[in-house]
Write an enzyme that holds these catalytic residues in place. Structure first.
Site, PDB file in Angstrom:
ATOM      1  N   ARG A 123      -2.554  19.013  10.349  1.00  0.00           N
ATOM      2  CA  ARG A 123      -2.841  18.208   9.154  1.00  0.00           C
ATOM      3  C   ARG A 123      -4.289  18.467   8.752  1.00  0.00           C
ATOM      4  NH1 ARG A 123      -2.237  11.806  10.044  1.00  0.00           N
ATOM      5  NH2 ARG A 123      -0.089  12.129   9.390  1.00  0.00           N
TER       6      ARG A 123
ATOM      7  N   ASN B  50      -2.419   2.119  15.163  1.00  0.00           N
ATOM      8  CA  ASN B  50      -1.069   2.617  14.817  1.00  0.00           C
ATOM      9  C   ASN B  50       0.036   1.690  15.315  1.00  0.00           C
ATOM     10  OD1 ASN B  50      -2.814   5.039  14.634  1.00  0.00           O
ATOM     11  ND2 ASN B  50      -0.874   6.039  14.194  1.00  0.00           N
ATOM     12  N   ASN B  51       0.832   1.197  14.392  1.00  0.00           N
ATOM     13  CA  ASN B  51       1.955   0.323  14.738  1.00  0.00           C
ATOM     14  C   ASN B  51       3.212   1.139  15.052  1.00  0.00           C
ATOM     15  OD1 ASN B  51       1.729  -2.807  12.958  1.00  0.00           O
ATOM     16  ND2 ASN B  51       0.044  -1.444  13.456  1.00  0.00           N
TER      17      ASN B  51
ATOM     18  N   THR C  88      -6.802  -1.054   7.967  1.00  0.00           N
ATOM     19  CA  THR C  88      -6.465  -0.114   9.039  1.00  0.00           C
ATOM     20  C   THR C  88      -7.706   0.383   9.776  1.00  0.00           C
ATOM     21  OG1 THR C  88      -5.642   2.141   9.384  1.00  0.00           O
ATOM     22  CG2 THR C  88      -6.436   1.663   7.200  1.00  0.00           C
ATOM     23  N   ASP C  89      -7.510   0.783  11.030  1.00  0.00           N
ATOM     24  CA  ASP C  89      -8.638   1.364  11.786  1.00  0.00           C
ATOM     25  C   ASP C  89      -9.066   2.723  11.212  1.00  0.00           C
ATOM     26  OD1 ASP C  89      -6.470   2.914  12.602  1.00  0.00           O
ATOM     27  OD2 ASP C  89      -6.864   2.693  14.755  1.00  0.00           O
ATOM     28  N   GLU C  90      -8.197   3.325  10.373  1.00  0.00           N
ATOM     29  CA  GLU C  90      -8.533   4.656   9.832  1.00  0.00           C
ATOM     30  C   GLU C  90      -9.759   4.625   8.929  1.00  0.00           C
ATOM     31  OE1 GLU C  90      -5.499   7.262   8.448  1.00  0.00           O
ATOM     32  OE2 GLU C  90      -4.086   6.610   9.961  1.00  0.00           O
TER      33      GLU C  90
ATOM     34  N   SER D 232      -8.983   5.300   0.298  1.00  0.00           N
ATOM     35  CA  SER D 232      -8.530   4.245  -0.630  1.00  0.00           C
ATOM     36  C   SER D 232      -8.490   2.897   0.075  1.00  0.00           C
ATOM     37  CB  SER D 232      -7.167   4.606  -1.232  1.00  0.00           C
ATOM     38  OG  SER D 232      -6.161   4.588  -0.243  1.00  0.00           O
ATOM     39  N   LYS D 233      -8.150   2.884   1.348  1.00  0.00           N
ATOM     40  CA  LYS D 233      -8.150   1.614   2.099  1.00  0.00           C
ATOM     41  C   LYS D 233      -9.587   1.122   2.307  1.00  0.00           C
ATOM     42  CE  LYS D 233      -5.060  -0.299   3.759  1.00  0.00           C
ATOM     43  NZ  LYS D 233      -4.174  -1.361   3.208  1.00  0.00           N
TER      44      LYS D 233
ATOM     45  N   TYR E  19      -5.898   8.646   1.848  1.00  0.00           N
ATOM     46  CA  TYR E  19      -5.329   7.330   2.219  1.00  0.00           C
ATOM     47  C   TYR E  19      -6.420   6.414   2.776  1.00  0.00           C
ATOM     48  CZ  TYR E  19      -3.375   3.830   5.393  1.00  0.00           C
ATOM     49  OH  TYR E  19      -3.129   2.650   6.068  1.00  0.00           O
TER      50      TYR E  19
ATOM     51  N   ALA F 286       0.847  -1.198   0.000  1.00  0.00           N
ATOM     52  CA  ALA F 286       0.000   0.000   0.000  1.00  0.00           C
ATOM     53  C   ALA F 286       0.877   1.240   0.000  1.00  0.00           C
ATOM     54  CB  ALA F 286      -0.894   0.019   1.245  1.00  0.00           C
TER      55      ALA F 286
HETATM   56  P1  NAD Z   1       4.976   0.812   4.295  1.00  0.00           P
HETATM   57  O1  NAD Z   1       4.670   2.080   3.604  1.00  0.00           O
HETATM   58  O2  NAD Z   1       6.095   0.752   5.284  1.00  0.00           O
HETATM   59  O3  NAD Z   1       5.280  -0.329   3.198  1.00  0.00           O
HETATM   60  C1  NAD Z   1       4.521  -0.502   2.049  1.00  0.00           C
HETATM   61  C2  NAD Z   1       5.225  -1.503   1.128  1.00  0.00           C
HETATM   62  O4  NAD Z   1       4.398  -1.718  -0.024  1.00  0.00           O
HETATM   63  C3  NAD Z   1       6.591  -1.022   0.624  1.00  0.00           C
HETATM   64  O5  NAD Z   1       7.527  -2.078   0.691  1.00  0.00           O
HETATM   65  C4  NAD Z   1       6.302  -0.641  -0.835  1.00  0.00           C
HETATM   66  O6  NAD Z   1       7.436  -0.775  -1.677  1.00  0.00           O
HETATM   67  C5  NAD Z   1       5.210  -1.642  -1.191  1.00  0.00           C
HETATM   68  N1  NAD Z   1       4.375  -1.189  -2.306  1.00  0.00           N
HETATM   69  C6  NAD Z   1       3.777   0.024  -2.452  1.00  0.00           C
HETATM   70  N2  NAD Z   1       3.089   0.075  -3.617  1.00  0.00           N
HETATM   71  C7  NAD Z   1       3.244  -1.144  -4.189  1.00  0.00           C
HETATM   72  C8  NAD Z   1       2.760  -1.714  -5.403  1.00  0.00           C
HETATM   73  N3  NAD Z   1       1.988  -1.014  -6.245  1.00  0.00           N
HETATM   74  N4  NAD Z   1       3.090  -2.993  -5.693  1.00  0.00           N
HETATM   75  C9  NAD Z   1       3.884  -3.709  -4.855  1.00  0.00           C
HETATM   76  N5  NAD Z   1       4.373  -3.214  -3.705  1.00  0.00           N
HETATM   77  C10 NAD Z   1       4.061  -1.944  -3.372  1.00  0.00           C
HETATM   78  O7  NAD Z   1       3.620   0.343   4.956  1.00  0.00           O
HETATM   79  P2  NAD Z   1       3.348  -0.371   6.372  1.00  0.00           P
HETATM   80  O8  NAD Z   1       3.299   0.640   7.431  1.00  0.00           O
HETATM   81  O9  NAD Z   1       4.249  -1.539   6.498  1.00  0.00           O
HETATM   82  O10 NAD Z   1       1.845  -0.871   6.123  1.00  0.00           O
HETATM   83  C11 NAD Z   1       1.588  -2.135   5.538  1.00  0.00           C
HETATM   84  C12 NAD Z   1       0.082  -2.329   5.437  1.00  0.00           C
HETATM   85  O11 NAD Z   1      -0.495  -2.253   6.727  1.00  0.00           O
HETATM   86  C13 NAD Z   1      -0.616  -1.254   4.593  1.00  0.00           C
HETATM   87  O12 NAD Z   1      -1.616  -1.884   3.840  1.00  0.00           O
HETATM   88  C14 NAD Z   1      -1.215  -0.315   5.626  1.00  0.00           C
HETATM   89  O13 NAD Z   1      -2.374   0.308   5.121  1.00  0.00           O
HETATM   90  C15 NAD Z   1      -1.531  -1.275   6.745  1.00  0.00           C
HETATM   91  N6  NAD Z   1      -1.546  -0.696   8.113  1.00  0.00           N
HETATM   92  C16 NAD Z   1      -0.480   0.040   8.555  1.00  0.00           C
HETATM   93  C17 NAD Z   1      -0.485   0.510   9.864  1.00  0.00           C
HETATM   94  C18 NAD Z   1       0.659   1.315  10.427  1.00  0.00           C
HETATM   95  O14 NAD Z   1       0.556   1.820  11.541  1.00  0.00           O
HETATM   96  N7  NAD Z   1       1.780   1.438   9.733  1.00  0.00           N
HETATM   97  C19 NAD Z   1      -1.585   0.225  10.703  1.00  0.00           C
HETATM   98  C20 NAD Z   1      -2.640  -0.519  10.203  1.00  0.00           C
HETATM   99  C21 NAD Z   1      -2.603  -0.992   8.906  1.00  0.00           C
HETATM  100  O1  DAU Z   2      -4.185   3.959  12.506  1.00  0.00           O
HETATM  101  C1  DAU Z   2      -3.451   3.206  11.595  1.00  0.00           C
HETATM  102  C2  DAU Z   2      -2.682   4.126  10.686  1.00  0.00           C
HETATM  103  O2  DAU Z   2      -1.632   4.682  11.454  1.00  0.00           O
HETATM  104  C3  DAU Z   2      -2.137   3.437   9.450  1.00  0.00           C
HETATM  105  O3  DAU Z   2      -3.215   2.994   8.645  1.00  0.00           O
HETATM  106  C4  DAU Z   2      -1.241   4.372   8.633  1.00  0.00           C
HETATM  107  O4  DAU Z   2      -0.654   3.662   7.561  1.00  0.00           O
HETATM  108  C5  DAU Z   2      -0.164   4.911   9.543  1.00  0.00           C
HETATM  109  O5  DAU Z   2       0.627   5.852   8.832  1.00  0.00           O
HETATM  110  C6  DAU Z   2      -0.761   5.561  10.787  1.00  0.00           C
HETATM  111  O6  DAU Z   2      -1.483   6.775  10.413  1.00  0.00           O
HETATM  112  P1  DAU Z   2      -1.371   8.131  11.280  1.00  0.00           P
HETATM  113  O7  DAU Z   2      -1.672   9.262  10.401  1.00  0.00           O
HETATM  114  O8  DAU Z   2      -2.116   7.998  12.554  1.00  0.00           O
HETATM  115  O9  DAU Z   2       0.202   8.048  11.636  1.00  0.00           O
HETATM  116  P2  DAU Z   2       1.347   9.178  11.680  1.00  0.00           P
HETATM  117  O10 DAU Z   2       2.548   8.545  12.313  1.00  0.00           O
HETATM  118  O11 DAU Z   2       1.524   9.852  10.369  1.00  0.00           O
HETATM  119  O12 DAU Z   2       0.746  10.237  12.692  1.00  0.00           O
HETATM  120  C7  DAU Z   2       0.427   9.884  14.025  1.00  0.00           C
HETATM  121  C8  DAU Z   2      -0.122  11.122  14.700  1.00  0.00           C
HETATM  122  O13 DAU Z   2       0.925  12.085  14.842  1.00  0.00           O
HETATM  123  C9  DAU Z   2      -1.207  11.819  13.904  1.00  0.00           C
HETATM  124  O14 DAU Z   2      -2.160  12.375  14.821  1.00  0.00           O
HETATM  125  C10 DAU Z   2      -0.481  12.942  13.173  1.00  0.00           C
HETATM  126  C11 DAU Z   2       0.621  13.294  14.150  1.00  0.00           C
HETATM  127  N1  DAU Z   2       1.880  13.774  13.560  1.00  0.00           N
HETATM  128  C12 DAU Z   2       2.468  13.007  12.591  1.00  0.00           C
HETATM  129  C13 DAU Z   2       3.656  13.404  12.002  1.00  0.00           C
HETATM  130  C14 DAU Z   2       4.291  12.571  10.901  1.00  0.00           C
HETATM  131  C15 DAU Z   2       2.476  14.943  14.004  1.00  0.00           C
HETATM  132  O15 DAU Z   2       1.960  15.618  14.917  1.00  0.00           O
HETATM  133  N2  DAU Z   2       3.662  15.337  13.435  1.00  0.00           N
HETATM  134  C16 DAU Z   2       4.263  14.633  12.431  1.00  0.00           C
HETATM  135  O16 DAU Z   2       5.334  15.056  11.929  1.00  0.00           O
END
Ligand code: NAD
Ligand code: DAU
Length: 340
Positions: free
Chosen positions: A274, A180-181, A126-128, A154-155, A151, A84
């Site tokens: 944001r 959020n991970n 995602t919970d979003e 699209s999810k 974002y 993604a």
């Molecule tokens: P990330 O951005 O770290 O990694 C995304 C990976 O997908 C990358 O390796 C990228 O190269 C690959 N990718 C992107 N577009 C592609 C395409 N068209 N074809 C093949 N590969 C492609 O993301 P993440 O944080 O590891 O998240 C992974 C999944 O978990 C996502 O679907 C995200 O929505 C979901 N998610 C993330 C979080 C979070 O907190 N990070 C929480 C809940 C769910």
């Molecule tokens: O809830 C799950 C989601 O968590 C995933 O689906 C997304 O892929 C992942 O990116 C994450 O989304 P958030 O937008 O919550 O994560 P982010 O780390 O970008 O931001 C966390 C919080 O911190 C949010 O309230 C925005 C704020 N923030 C973020 C950044 C990058 C700031 O205040 N300053 C910053 O520079």
């Protein structure tokens, strides 16, 4: 579930999941299909380059021919879609890649899984997709979808496509939705790795708005264990929420990070909010606890300390990302081989 096609495995959660699977289940083999966007880092899985149960394929999930040929030439038991565009702020700057990868890519994978009669399709969501909570309440699997960013929209669209393939074509698909991970190998654009990396260099940490937005933090390994439980024990057609039971305001987590790093609060810099910033996410994961026998195990403070330690010990990893050098690794590793 011995033979798995996993997409997006070079990113944060996918690479942690591959490491977890290959260490936990010696009989499992994984093919990792990843486009290597800016967020995909081959170095995240360096130790598996010569592992017999691991194959890397560079490619795009929207490439129908490639996806179909992979499914045709391998008898995969499962497809897990991690791939993604994942960063909210980037989706505000340009939603195009989010629509392509997150929606069209999921549709391509669903069609291929259907055509090749894959027994399990797991969509990592995602919970979003549920939108934003006020001060009270939790997201359950019944909460209506109300995404607020390109974002999350699209999810949510991808989740609805998965649902429709279950209903229309009986595709044995499962959706997981996590909060959020945090943990090792997270790209330093998300709050925790960005703030750790900036603070380690005595650079400001930019808080959006007043810093009162709340996120429910879960350690990435707890998320990986949840996906694994859904893959093996989940019921087709079901949605499972995962959360860490660790709600915190952004300003609280920032103060905690700075304290643990021994850095002054003067590094905090308030910046413009944001657009469409969701106020609060919090997850009710009782369904996953009851039906999958899963619960988050990592205590938040311990998890955060481990994560800080990892970033302190892997400053090279961050520096290579920040300088762009990590993008050259593919050519170094695979460039010559492609000509053979
Ligand atoms: P990330 O951005 O770290 O990694 C995304 C990976 O997908 C990358 O390796 C990228 O190269 C690959 N990718 C992107 N577009 C592609 C395409 N068209 N074809 C093949 N590969 C492609 O993301 P993440 O944080 O590891 O998240 C992974 C999944 O978990 C996502 O679907 C995200 O929505 C979901 N998610 C993330 C979080 C979070 O907190 N990070 C929480 C809940 C769910
Ligand atoms: O809830 C799950 C989601 O968590 C995933 O689906 C997304 O892929 C992942 O990116 C994450 O989304 P958030 O937008 O919550 O994560 P982010 O780390 O970008 O931001 C966390 C919080 O911190 C949010 O309230 C925005 C704020 N923030 C973020 C950044 C990058 C700031 O205040 N300053 C910053 O520079």
């Amino acid at each position: 579930m011995k033979k798995i096609l996993l997409t997006g495995g070079c990113g944060f959660i996918g690479s942690n999941f591959i490491r977890y699977q290959l260490s936990e289940y010696p009989e499992v083999s994984i093919t990792n299909l990843d486009k290597l966007t800016y967020a995909g880092n081959l170095e995240n899985l360096k130790e598996f380059e010569s592992h017999s149960g691991y194959t890397f394929v560079k490619g795009d999930i929207t490439d129908q021919d490639l996806v179909n040929s992979l499914l045709k030439s391998n008898r995969f038991d499962a497809v897990i879609n991690f791939a993604a565009e994942s960063h909210v702020d980037r989706s505000i700057l340009d939603s195009g890649p989010f629509i392509q990868t997150n929606i069209v890519g999921t549709q391509v994978l669903l069609d291929a899984a259907r055509n090749h009669k894959i027994e399990r399709f797991l969509q990592v969501s995602t919970d979003e997709v549920y939108g934003s909570l006020g001060a009270e309440g939790l997201f359950t699997e019944q909460t209506p979808l109300a995404p607020n960013s390109p974002y999350s929209a699209s999810k949510a669209a991808a989740d609805l496509l998965v649902r429709s393939y279950v209903k229309t074509f009986d595709l044995p698909a499962i959706i997981t939705r996590c909060s959020n991970n945090y943990g090792p190998y997270q790209f330093p654009e998300k709050l925790i790795p960005l703030f750790i990396s900036n603070a380690l260099e005595d650079q400001p940490v930019p808080i959006y708005g007043e810093g009162k937005n709340v996120r429910d933090w879960i350690h990435v390994l707890d998320h990986c264990r949840g996906i694994d439980a859904a893959l093996r024990k989940g019921e087709a057609g079901q949605v499972y929420n995962f959360g860490g039971n660790a709600e915190m305001q952004n300003i609280e987590i920032t103060r905690l990070l700075l304290k643990l790093l021994g850095k002054p609060e003067t590094l905090i810099q308030y910046v413009t909010d944001r657009p469409g910033h969701d106020l609060r996410y919090a997850i009710d994961c009782r369904k996953a606890e009851a039906e999958l026998g899963w619960k988050p195990e990592m205590e938040f403070h311990a998890g955060l300390e481990n994560t800080i330690k990892w970033y302190q010990e892997n400053r090279d990893w961050v520096n290579r990302i920040r300088s762009g050098k990590y993008l050259q690794y593919y050519d170094q590793q695979y460039g010559n081989r492609l000509n053979n």
